[in-house]
Scaffold this active site. Structure first.
Site, PDB file in Angstrom:
ATOM      1  N   TYR A  67     -13.867 -12.291  -7.326  1.00 18.37           N
ATOM      2  CA  TYR A  67     -12.489 -11.897  -7.612  1.00 18.37           C
ATOM      3  C   TYR A  67     -12.455 -10.579  -8.383  1.00 18.37           C
ATOM      4  O   TYR A  67     -11.680  -9.680  -8.093  1.00 18.37           O
ATOM      5  CB  TYR A  67     -11.791 -12.997  -8.421  1.00 18.37           C
ATOM      6  CG  TYR A  67     -10.315 -12.759  -8.591  1.00 18.37           C
ATOM      7  CD1 TYR A  67      -9.401 -13.331  -7.713  1.00 18.37           C
ATOM      8  CD2 TYR A  67      -9.831 -11.940  -9.612  1.00 18.37           C
ATOM      9  CE1 TYR A  67      -8.040 -13.104  -7.846  1.00 18.37           C
ATOM     10  CE2 TYR A  67      -8.469 -11.702  -9.750  1.00 18.37           C
ATOM     11  CZ  TYR A  67      -7.580 -12.288  -8.875  1.00 18.37           C
ATOM     12  OH  TYR A  67      -6.244 -12.066  -9.006  1.00 18.37           O
ATOM     13  N   PHE A 119       5.801  10.360   7.939  1.00 20.36           N
ATOM     14  CA  PHE A 119       5.631   9.269   8.897  1.00 20.36           C
ATOM     15  C   PHE A 119       6.751   8.250   8.653  1.00 20.36           C
ATOM     16  O   PHE A 119       7.333   8.229   7.572  1.00 20.36           O
ATOM     17  CB  PHE A 119       4.255   8.636   8.687  1.00 20.36           C
ATOM     18  CG  PHE A 119       3.983   7.488   9.615  1.00 20.36           C
ATOM     19  CD1 PHE A 119       3.904   7.693  10.986  1.00 20.36           C
ATOM     20  CD2 PHE A 119       3.819   6.199   9.129  1.00 20.36           C
ATOM     21  CE1 PHE A 119       3.671   6.633  11.838  1.00 20.36           C
ATOM     22  CE2 PHE A 119       3.572   5.135   9.979  1.00 20.36           C
ATOM     23  CZ  PHE A 119       3.500   5.357  11.339  1.00 20.36           C
ATOM     24  N   ASP A 120       7.077   7.394   9.631  1.00 15.69           N
ATOM     25  CA  ASP A 120       8.286   6.566   9.468  1.00 15.69           C
ATOM     26  C   ASP A 120       8.210   5.576   8.295  1.00 15.69           C
ATOM     27  O   ASP A 120       9.184   5.419   7.560  1.00 15.69           O
ATOM     28  CB  ASP A 120       8.767   5.925  10.776  1.00 15.69           C
ATOM     29  CG  ASP A 120       7.725   5.076  11.481  1.00 15.69           C
ATOM     30  OD1 ASP A 120       6.679   4.788  10.869  1.00 15.69           O
ATOM     31  OD2 ASP A 120       7.967   4.692  12.639  1.00 15.69           O
ATOM     32  N   ASP A 210      -1.236  12.620   3.026  1.00 15.66           N
ATOM     33  CA  ASP A 210      -1.169  11.380   3.790  1.00 15.66           C
ATOM     34  C   ASP A 210      -2.305  11.526   4.785  1.00 15.66           C
ATOM     35  O   ASP A 210      -2.176  12.186   5.808  1.00 15.66           O
ATOM     36  CB  ASP A 210       0.201  11.253   4.463  1.00 15.66           C
ATOM     37  CG  ASP A 210       0.313   9.953   5.250  1.00 15.66           C
ATOM     38  OD1 ASP A 210      -0.722   9.276   5.443  1.00 15.66           O
ATOM     39  OD2 ASP A 210       1.426   9.627   5.686  1.00 15.66           O
ATOM     40  N   ALA A 212      -4.278   9.629   6.766  1.00 18.61           N
ATOM     41  CA  ALA A 212      -4.658   8.602   7.751  1.00 18.61           C
ATOM     42  C   ALA A 212      -5.628   9.136   8.809  1.00 18.61           C
ATOM     43  O   ALA A 212      -6.541   8.438   9.230  1.00 18.61           O
ATOM     44  CB  ALA A 212      -3.406   8.027   8.416  1.00 18.61           C
ATOM     45  N   LYS A 253      -6.655   3.756  10.508  1.00 18.92           N
ATOM     46  CA  LYS A 253      -6.847   4.877  11.418  1.00 18.92           C
ATOM     47  C   LYS A 253      -8.276   5.388  11.225  1.00 18.92           C
ATOM     48  O   LYS A 253      -9.209   4.800  11.759  1.00 18.92           O
ATOM     49  CB  LYS A 253      -5.807   5.970  11.159  1.00 18.92           C
ATOM     50  CG  LYS A 253      -4.370   5.681  11.623  1.00 18.92           C
ATOM     51  CD  LYS A 253      -3.777   4.412  11.155  1.00 18.92           C
ATOM     52  CE  LYS A 253      -2.316   4.219  11.409  1.00 18.92           C
ATOM     53  NZ  LYS A 253      -1.416   4.751  10.392  1.00 18.92           N
ATOM     54  N   HIS A 445      14.148  -0.286  17.893  1.00 19.30           N
ATOM     55  CA  HIS A 445      13.201  -0.335  19.008  1.00 19.30           C
ATOM     56  C   HIS A 445      12.313  -1.579  18.951  1.00 19.30           C
ATOM     57  O   HIS A 445      11.833  -2.045  19.970  1.00 19.30           O
ATOM     58  CB  HIS A 445      12.362   0.943  19.063  1.00 19.30           C
ATOM     59  CG  HIS A 445      11.642   1.241  17.791  1.00 19.30           C
ATOM     60  ND1 HIS A 445      12.296   1.537  16.619  1.00 19.30           N
ATOM     61  CD2 HIS A 445      10.325   1.265  17.503  1.00 19.30           C
ATOM     62  CE1 HIS A 445      11.407   1.754  15.661  1.00 19.30           C
ATOM     63  NE2 HIS A 445      10.203   1.584  16.166  1.00 19.30           N
TER      64      HIS A 445
HETATM   65  C1  PLP Z   1      -0.112   4.457   9.900  1.00 21.79           C
HETATM   66  C2  PLP Z   1       0.358   5.500   9.001  1.00 21.79           C
HETATM   67  C3  PLP Z   1       0.901   5.183   7.751  1.00 21.79           C
HETATM   68  C4  PLP Z   1       1.129   3.756   7.283  1.00 21.79           C
HETATM   69  O1  PLP Z   1      -0.056   3.050   7.221  1.00 21.79           O
HETATM   70  P1  PLP Z   1      -0.146   1.478   7.530  1.00 21.79           P
HETATM   71  O2  PLP Z   1      -1.586   1.179   7.322  1.00 21.79           O
HETATM   72  O3  PLP Z   1       0.319   1.268   8.932  1.00 21.79           O
HETATM   73  O4  PLP Z   1       0.736   0.780   6.533  1.00 21.79           O
HETATM   74  C5  PLP Z   1       1.285   6.225   6.937  1.00 21.79           C
HETATM   75  N1  PLP Z   1       1.163   7.498   7.328  1.00 21.79           N
HETATM   76  C6  PLP Z   1       0.645   7.839   8.523  1.00 21.79           C
HETATM   77  C7  PLP Z   1       0.513   9.280   8.902  1.00 21.79           C
HETATM   78  C8  PLP Z   1       0.235   6.857   9.405  1.00 21.79           C
HETATM   79  O5  PLP Z   1      -0.242   7.201  10.601  1.00 21.79           O
END
Ligand code: PLP
Length: 455
Positions: A67, A119-120, A210, A212, A253, A445
């Protein structure tokens, strides 16, 4: 060729056209509602859908599930510190948890975030924290057909104007998304990133990545930015992280894992505040919503993802699919990036008006024709209607995204996709538009129901 061979296989679900027609009717023409067993090639997303390496599975077996103070955490922390140079690493279950923690800490009501493109989920978390997300994409991003290499850049003039403008005191941070997912997976140049970082320093606004797809961005920098030819993707990635004050990372990613993420920070006081939220909502700081084995798998994935052989084959696969689409007579968002190909459905299906959803129509057809799942990024995703179903706003472009999971599909799978694209394009006059029969006020969507219109 793919720089790996296959040790474990999973059968592809094979269906008949009649089965696919029945399935599509059952889910009211919403591909999100299909069961994965009804899909042969799933190009819905590249998030959490990659294949683990043997070394990642082995690292997972060696995971320590304590833990507190887990060995896995210390290995993970060391790997992420070395890559990013950030002293403070908070593990989270996925990227949006890092977003929520950072924004609830740094953004008050009226706080502004500026980005090349949010990103959304990033935008949603900014807004949930009472903030306002402002996109400043470069003007080249508006031209889908040009093959400018760095359409993911931020507009530096608009960034400067905002940082000097009347709302400057409300700007809480700048977020550079690498690669620019909301902007078609286009990369950001190191020159653009360095200039944005200099502006942030000058105006004392923190800069976050960001990150990813940091490795895919780095690969495209080594290919297309003259100053970085001959530099390794790993070195480019390290330099990018060093330019910022911290990062938000979805490891689903470029961590090449099924779940996971982290927040990397330089500022110790900010880290303390984020850690409080982490403990309350994700978990103790040495696991943060993940299992010990997940932390080990991320550490190994981060070591593998900047391998130039891997990145080259991923880039080549995307280019191969791009060629197949062009040869089928389908325009794509140029130039192809690494994580997805975006088809220009609006141009392919001029007989379908934007509020009859050409991107969605193409998505349904690719499923019927070849069991392929993809996702619309057009007026179904971004547009709005009034209560009579009349269009209020439509999207700037009607696109369909074919995302490429990491190490999951081979070139012959992509050839199947190419054949389906060719058949579909040939019979494009027979593809119907769609009408919404049920909609939901947020993220429609995901939940909407549709029906095809008579041709
Ligand atoms: C996927 C993604 C996120 C969010 O990450 P999750 O692991 O899906 O919560 C944030 N920013 C970008 C650019 C992404 O591609």
């Amino acid at each position: 060729m793919e720089p790996y061979r296959i040790k474990a296989v999973e059968p592809l679900p094979m269906t008949t056209r009649a089965q696919r027609e029945t399935a599509l009717q059952r889910v009211h023409y919403n591909l999100f509602a299909l069961r994965a067993d009804e899909i042969t090639i799933d190009l819905l997303t590249d998030s959490g859908t990659g294949a683990l390496s043997a070394a990642q599975w082995a690292a997972g077996m060696a995971g320590d599930e304590s833990y507190a103070g887990s060995r896995s955490f210390y290995r993970f922390q060391e790997v992420v510190r070395e890559l990013t140079s950030y002293p403070h690493i908070l593990p989270v279950h996925q990227g949006r948890a890092a977003e929520r923690i950072l924004f609830s800490t740094l953004l008050g009501p009226g706080g502004i975030t500026l980005s090349n493109t949010h990103f959304d989920t990033t935008r949603a978390n900014v807004e949930l924290s009472g903030g306002q997300a402002v996109d400043l994409p470069c003007s080249q991003a508006q031209d889908l057909d040009s093959d400018e290499p760095f359409k993911g850049n931020i507009d530096l003039q608009r960034l400067k104007d905002a940082l000097c403008g009347p709302d400057a005191s409300r700007i809480a941070m700048v977020i550079m998304t690498l690669t620019n997912n909301g902007g078609g997976g286009q990369p950001v140049s190191m020159d653009n990133l360095a200039r944005a970082a200099a502006l942030c320093r000058e105006h004392e606004v923190p800069l976050f990545l960001d990150a990813a797809r940091f490795a895919e961005n780095a690969w495209l920098v080594t290919r297309h930015e003259p100053a970085y030819q001959g530099v390794s993707p790993r070195e480019v990635a390290e330099e990018a992280f060093r330019l910022a004050d911290g990062c938000l990372m979805s490891a689903k990613k470029d961590g090449i894992v099924h779940i996971g993420g982290f927040l990397g920070l330089r500022d110790p006081a900010l880290t303390e505040r984020c850690r409080l939220l982490l403990v309350a909502t994700e978990g103790f700081p040495t696991y943060g919503g993940l299992a010990g084995r997940d932390l080990d798998m991320i550490a190994q994935g981060l070591a593998e993802v900047t391998d130039p052989h891997y990145l080259r084959s991923r880039a080549e696969a995307a280019r191969h699919l791009a060629c197949l689409a062009r040869n089928a007579g389908i325009s794509i968002l140029e130039p192809p990036g690494l994580h997805a190909i975006y088809l220009n459905a609006g141009r392919l299906l001029p007989h379908i008006a934007p509020h009859r959803f050409p991107g969605h129509a193409l998505a349904c057809q690719l499923y019927l024709e070849g069991g392929i799942r993809s996702v619309e990024l057009g007026s179904l995703y971004l547009g709005k209607e009034d209560e009579n179903g009349d269009p209020v706003t439509t999207a700037p472009f009607e696109l369909l995204r074919l995302a490429l999971p990491r190490r999951t599909y081979t070139l012959s799978h992509l050839n199947h996709v190419g054949e389906v694209l060719a058949r579909t394009a040939k019979n494009r006059d027979k593809i119907p538009g769609y009408r919404l029969v049920r909609s939901s006020p947020v993220l429609r969507h995901f939940h909407s129901e549709l029906e095809p219109l008579p041709l």
